[in-house]
Scaffold this active site. Structure first.
Site, short mmCIF file in Angstrom:
data_model
loop_
_atom_site.label_atom_id
_atom_site.label_comp_id
_atom_site.label_asym_id
_atom_site.label_seq_id
_atom_site.Cartn_x
_atom_site.Cartn_y
_atom_site.Cartn_z
N VAL A 5 3.35 1.15 2.87
CA VAL A 5 3.04 0.00 3.75
C VAL A 5 3.63 -1.26 3.12
O VAL A 5 3.46 -1.50 1.91
CB VAL A 5 1.53 -0.14 3.96
CG1 VAL A 5 1.22 -1.33 4.88
CG2 VAL A 5 0.94 1.15 4.56
N LYS A 11 4.07 0.20 8.40
CA LYS A 11 3.84 1.48 7.72
C LYS A 11 5.06 2.35 7.97
O LYS A 11 5.38 2.66 9.12
CB LYS A 11 2.57 2.13 8.29
CG LYS A 11 2.14 3.39 7.61
CD LYS A 11 0.75 3.75 8.14
CE LYS A 11 0.19 4.98 7.47
NZ LYS A 11 -1.24 5.13 7.73
N VAL A 26 -0.01 9.05 1.41
CA VAL A 26 0.53 10.36 1.08
C VAL A 26 2.00 10.45 1.47
O VAL A 26 2.84 10.86 0.67
CB VAL A 26 -0.28 11.47 1.80
CG1 VAL A 26 0.34 12.83 1.54
CG2 VAL A 26 -1.72 11.46 1.34
N SER A 27 2.27 10.08 2.68
CA SER A 27 3.67 10.17 3.12
C SER A 27 4.13 8.85 3.74
O SER A 27 5.07 8.82 4.51
CB SER A 27 3.83 11.31 4.12
OG SER A 27 2.89 11.15 5.16
N ALA A 28 3.39 7.80 3.40
CA ALA A 28 3.74 6.51 3.98
C ALA A 28 3.67 5.41 2.93
O ALA A 28 2.88 5.48 1.99
CB ALA A 28 2.80 6.18 5.13
N ASP A 35 -11.25 10.22 8.57
CA ASP A 35 -10.76 9.69 7.30
C ASP A 35 -11.47 8.39 6.94
O ASP A 35 -10.84 7.43 6.48
CB ASP A 35 -9.24 9.47 7.39
CG ASP A 35 -8.59 9.43 6.01
OD1 ASP A 35 -9.30 9.69 5.02
OD2 ASP A 35 -7.39 9.15 5.93
N GLY A 84 0.83 -1.20 0.00
CA GLY A 84 0.00 0.00 0.00
C GLY A 84 0.86 1.25 0.00
O GLY A 84 2.05 1.22 0.32
N1 LIG Z 1 -2.22 -3.18 8.11
C1 LIG Z 1 -2.32 -3.19 6.79
N2 LIG Z 1 -2.39 -4.32 6.12
C2 LIG Z 1 -2.48 -4.36 4.80
N3 LIG Z 1 -2.52 -3.28 4.03
C3 LIG Z 1 -2.46 -2.12 4.65
C4 LIG Z 1 -2.35 -2.02 6.05
N4 LIG Z 1 -2.32 -0.73 6.38
C5 LIG Z 1 -2.41 -0.06 5.24
N5 LIG Z 1 -2.50 -0.89 4.19
C6 LIG Z 1 -2.62 -0.49 2.76
O1 LIG Z 1 -1.82 0.63 2.53
C7 LIG Z 1 -2.60 1.69 2.05
C8 LIG Z 1 -2.05 2.97 2.62
O2 LIG Z 1 -2.09 2.91 3.98
P1 LIG Z 1 -2.55 4.09 4.89
O3 LIG Z 1 -3.90 4.46 4.43
O4 LIG Z 1 -2.39 3.78 6.30
O5 LIG Z 1 -1.47 5.14 4.47
P2 LIG Z 1 -1.71 6.65 4.40
O6 LIG Z 1 -0.43 7.31 4.04
O7 LIG Z 1 -2.36 7.04 5.64
O8 LIG Z 1 -2.67 6.73 3.18
P3 LIG Z 1 -3.92 7.55 3.12
O9 LIG Z 1 -3.42 8.90 2.91
O10 LIG Z 1 -4.64 6.96 1.94
O11 LIG Z 1 -4.64 7.34 4.39
C9 LIG Z 1 -4.01 1.37 2.50
O12 LIG Z 1 -4.95 1.94 1.63
C10 LIG Z 1 -4.03 -0.12 2.44
O13 LIG Z 1 -4.36 -0.55 1.13
#
Ligand SMILES: Nc1ncnc2c1ncn2[C@@H]1O[C@H](COP(=O)(O)OP(=O)(O)OP(=O)(O)O)[C@@H](O)[C@H]1O
Length: 693
Positions: free
Chosen positions: A30, A45, A26-28, A139, A23
Site C-alpha cells: 500500500v 493498494k 501478503v500479496s499487496a 479478517d 503498508g
Molecule cells: N487506505 C489505507 N490507508 C492507509 N494505510 C493503509 C490503507 N490500506 C491499507 N493500509 C495499510 O497497509 C497495510 C496492508 O494493507 P492490507 O491489509 O489491505 O493489505 P493485505 O495484503 O490485505 O494485508 P493483510 O494480509 O494484512 O490483510 C494495512 O495493515 C495498513 O497498515
C-alpha cells in the site's frame, strides 16, 4: 474499470503519483499516492496478481463488492484497474494507519478502555452493516482497523482481501503457509460444517483482546500451535484479577464473543447494544488520544520495517522455516488467512502427540485465559516476540524431534516382534503366527500406532462438536495419545523380551530367556546334566546348523549349538569324571574269539621258538639238565608281563574248546540216541501193520 464515487478517479497508472510505502500485506503493498487530476492524496493498494492464485474474474467480483459497499465505517475503494500484472485499488488515504501499527509505535501495552470502546463500536457498526448485507468480513483484526486524521474508523480489507483467503477447494489447493490464525474462529479452522457471520464475532472478540493487550492471544506461537490451542484450550479472555484496569462490562463483552459454539455468540447487532459501549467516545477523541504526536504514517511504517530488518538479520536462521515466517508476517501486521489448513491440522495433530506439550499448553491456556501475556515496549515487544518465538521455535523443534524420535521408534519397531526376537533367541516359527497373544497385541499395537497417528486428525476435527470444554477436550486428546504410547510397550514383546536381557538373564525363573550369546556361560551343574540327559533325544528334522534341541520351553528352545562351549564338549567327560581316555565299549565274547585264538597261536609259536632256542643253548653249554619245562614257564613269565594275561586267555580258550568239544560229543550222542529211537519206532509200526484186525 470500476468507479465508485461521483468523483471521477482516473483508471490509468500515469494519473497517479506513488509516494512512500505505508503498508504491506501478503500479496499487496500500500502506497500513499497523489491522484494528479483530482489533486487528492489517496492510498493505492498494489496487488501482484502473480502472487495471488485467484483468477481475475474472482478478484474483479471482490473489488466490485468493495466498491458497492457504502458505509462510513467500511473502507471503500474509489476505483480499481490493472497495470501490467498488478491490480491497483485506489482508496481513501487513512493517515493514522492501522490500529496495529499505532500500538506498535506508541501503545505496546494496548489502549485504554474508552479508546477500545470507541474503536470497537465503530468496527461493530461496520459489521452490522456487512452482516445485514450478507457479507462476512473474515479478517477482523487490529491491522485492518484504519484511522484517518480525524479519528474516523474504517474496517479495511474487505473484498480484495478475499483473494487471500479463498474458501473451499481453492483454499485447500493452496500450499502457501503464511500468517497466524490467531483471529480465526474454531469453526473456521475446522471447516466441518461451514461458518457464518458469527465467525466475525469471534474475530471481533480476539481483536478486543488485541487492542487491550497490544497483541492477540497466542500471537507468539507458530500457527499450528495456535490452531491447536484455539481448538483445545478454553477460549482466551480478560482476567478479572489481572486485567483490573478494564471494566466488568468489557470482560463480559469479550467473554460473550469468545464462545466456541458460534450459535451462542451474539449477533453484531445485539452486541452493539452491549453496556460496554457506554464507555465509547466520539471519534475525534481518538484523534486526540492516540494520533496525537505520532509521526507520519510512512515514517512509522519505515521505522517498524527497519527494526524488523535488523532483527531479521540477527535471526536469519530462525526465519528460514515457515513457522518463523508466519510470526514475521504477524509482526508486520499482515493478515493470516491464506495458510494451508490441512498442513496446519496435520502438524497440529503431530504436536499433540507429545504429552509434555499438553501440560505446557495447559499453562499457556491458563495464561491466555487470564489475559496476560508479556507487556513490553514496542521494540522490546518485537524483540520479545522474536525471543518468545525463538523459544517457541526451539520448543517446536524439540517437539518435532520428539515426533521424529517416535517415528524412528516406530520405524525401528519390528512389524513382527518375534522376528526380532529370533536374533536373540531361537523361536519356533509356529509361535510367530496369530496364535501368539503377544504377537497379536504387537500387531495391534503397530496398526494402532498408525491409526492413532491418523486419527489424531480426526480428533482435532471432532473437537468441533464440543463446546467450552477445553479441559476435557484436552484431556481426551491427551488420553488417546497417552494410551497409544502406553500400548506401545505393553502390547508388544519388545520391552519384556528384547530390551530386558539384564533382567532376564538374572531371573532363574525365566532362564529360557537366556540370550544366544550371553557374556558368561556356566557349563557346570544342571546345564551339563540337561545337555547329557537330552543328547539322545535330539529332534529329527531340526536344523543341524542350529544344533540339536536341548530344551524347549514355551515359545523358546535352547539348542546344543547355543549351549556348547567354544571347544567341543566331550560327552564322556561327565561320566568319566573328566578323564579324556576313551572307555572300551562292551562287546560280546564270541566276537573277539577269533582274535584271541590268533594271539594264542602266535604265542604258541613264540613259545616253541623259545623252547628251541633254550634247547640249543642247553646243548651248547652242557647244562641241559638244569632247565625243566616248568623252569622255562617261570622264565617266560618273568620275561613277559603280558604272559599272565595270555595264559588266562589261553586257559579260557582251551576251556571253551573243551566245552565245544563236549557239546559236539553231546550232540553226537543225542543224534545217535535219536536214530535208535527212530529205528525202534519204525520197527513197532511195521509190527502193528502185520497184526490182523
Ligand atoms: N487506505 C489505507 N490507508 C492507509 N494505510 C493503509 C490503507 N490500506 C491499507 N493500509 C495499510 O497497509 C497495510 C496492508 O494493507 P492490507 O491489509 O489491505 O493489505 P493485505 O495484503 O490485505 O494485508 P493483510 O494480509 O494484512 O490483510 C494495512 O495493515 C495498513 O497498515
Amino acid at each position: 474499470m470500476e468507479q465508485a464515487s461521483e468523483k471521477k478517479y482516473p483508471l490509468t497508472a500515469k494519473d497517479y503519483k506513488l509516494y512512500e510505502e505505508v503498508g504491506e500485506g501478503v500479496s499487496a503493498t500500500v502506497y500513499r499516492a497523489l491522484c494528479v487530476p483530482l489533486n487528492e492524496i489517496v492510498a493505492i493498494k498494489v496487488l501482484d496478481l502473480e502472487k495471488c492464485n485467484n483468477d481475475l474474474d474472482g478478484i474483479r467480483r471482490e473489488v466490485q463488492t468493495m466498491i458497492l459497499i457504502d458505509h462510513p465505517n467500511v473502507l471503500r475503494a474509489h476505483c480499481s484497474f490493472t497495470t501490467g500484472h498488478n491490480l491497483w485499488v485506489v482508496m481513501p488515504y487513512m493517515s493514522g494507519g492501522s490500529c496495529l501499527h499505532i500500538m506498535k509505535s506508541a501503545f505496546p501495552e494496548g489502549f485504554e478502555e474508552p479508546v477500545i470502546a470507541t474503536l470497537l463500536r465503530e468496527v461493530l457498526k461496520a459489521l452490522v452493516y456487512l452482516h445485514a448485507h450478507g457479507h462476512i468480513h473474515r479478517d477482523v483484526k487490529a491491522g485492518n482497523i484504519l484511522i484517518d486524521s480525524n479519528g474516523a474508523v474504517k474496517l479495511a480489507d474487505f473484498g480484495v482481501a478475499a483473494c487471500m483467503f479463498d474458501t473451499g477447494d481453492r483454499q485447500r489447493s493452496r500450499n502457501t503457509f503464511v500468517g497466524t490464525p490467531c483471529w480465526m474462529a474454531p469453526e473456521v479452522m475446522q471447516q466441518l460444517h461451514g461458518y457464518d457471520f458469527k465467525a466475525d464475532i469471534w474475530s471481533f472478540g480476539i481483536t478486543a483482546l488485541e487492542l487491550a493487550h497490544g497483541h492477540a492471544p497466542f500471537s507468539k506461537y507458530p500457527p499450528m500451535k495456535v490452531l491447536l490451542m484455539t481448538l483445545q484450550n478454553a477460549p482466551p479472555g480478560l482476567d478479572y484479577e489481572r486485567d483490573k484496569r478494564f471494566s466488568k462490562s468489557f470482560k463480559d463483552l469479550v467473554a460473550a464473543c469468545l464462545v466456541k459454539d458460534p450459535k451462542k455468540r451474539p449477533s453484531s447487532e445485539k452486541l452493539l447494544k452491549h453496556p460496554f459501549f457506554k464507555h465509547a467516545r466520539s471519534t475525534d477523541y481518538l484523534a486526540r488520544t492516540i494520533l496525537d504526536g505520532l509521526s507520519p504514517l510512512g515514517e512509522r511504517f519505515r521505522n517498524l520495517k527497519d527494526k524488523e530488518a535488523d532483527i531479521l538479520l540477527q535471526n536469519k536462521a530462525l526465519y528460514e522455516d515457515k513457522e518463523q515466517l508466519s510470526q514475521q508476517e504477524y509482526i508486520r501486521g499482515i493478515s493470516a488467512w491464506n495458510f494451508n489448513l490441512e498442513d496446519l491440522k496435520n502438524q497440529a495433530a503431530l504436536i499433540q502427540d507429545d504429552p509434555v506439550l499438553s501440560s505446557e499448553e495447559s499453562s499457556v491456556s491458563e495464561k491466555h485465559t487470564d489475559g496476560h501475556d508479556d507487556v513490553v515496549s514496542p521494540v522490546d515487544r518485537v524483540c520479545s516476540e522474536r525471543a518468545n518465538h525463538s523459544n517457541a521455535a526451539s520448543q517446536l523443534e524439540e517437539e518435532l524431534n520428539n515426533i521424529d524420535d517416535l517415528e524412528n521408534s516406530l520405524a525401528a519397531f519390528p512389524i513382527k516382534p518375534l522376528q526380532a526376537l529370533k536374533g536373540c533367541f531361537d523361536v519356533c516359527d509356529d509361535d510367530m503366527g496369530a496364535g501368539s497373544p503377544n504377537s497379536r497385541d504387537s500387531a495391534h499395537s503397530d496398526s494402532e500406532q498408525q491409526s492413532q497417528q491418523q486419527s489424531l486428525m480426526g480428533d482435532v476435527d471432532r473437537e468441533s462438536g464440543r463446546d467450552d470444554a477445553g479441559d476435557s477436550r484436552q484431556s481426551s486428546l491427551s488420553y488417546s495419545v497417552t494410551a497409544a504410547r502406553k500400548k506401545f510397550p505393553s502390547g508388544s514383546l519388545l520391552q519384556d523380551n528384547v530390551l530386558s536381557h539384564k533382567k532376564l538373564t538374572g531371573d532363574g525363573d525365566r532362564e529360557y530367556h537366556q540370550p544366544k550369546y550371553p557374556a558368561e556361560r556356566n557349563y557346570s551343574g544342571p546345564l551339563q546334566y540337561r545337555q547329557k540327559k537330552d543328547f539322545s533325544n535330539s529332534t529329527a528334522g531340526e536344523d543341524p546348523s542350529e544344533g540339536a534341541l536341548i530344551e524347549r520351553r514355551g515359545r523358546f528352545k535352547v539348542t546344543s549349538a547355543d549351549l556348547s562351549p567354544k571347544g567341543p564338549v566331550n560327552y564322556f567327560n561327565s561320566i568319566a569324571g573328566g578323564s579324556t581316555s576313551p572307555t572300551i565299549p562292551s562287546v560280546s565274547a564270541a566276537s573277539i574269539l577269533p582274535s584271541l585264538h590268533c594271539i594264542l597261536q602266535q604265542n604258541a609259536i613264540q613259545r616253541e621258538e623259545l623252547l628251541k632256542l633254550m634247547k640249543f643253548v642247553e646243548q651248547a653249554s652242557g647244562n641241559a639238565g638244569e632247565l625243566t619245562e616248568a623252569g622255562i614257564n617261570d622264565f617266560v613269565q618273568q620275561m613277559s608281563p603280558s604272559s599272565v594275561r595270555e595264559r588266562e586267555l589261553q586257559a579260557q580258550v582251551i576251556q571253551m574248546q573243551q566245552s565245544i568239544g563236549s557239546l559236539v560229543e553231546e550232540l553226537q550222542r543225542l543224534k545217535t540216541r535219536n536214530s535208535q529211537l527212530e529205528r525202534k519206532l519204525n520197527a513197532m509200526l511195521k509190527k502193528d501193520d502185520r497184526i490182523p484186525e
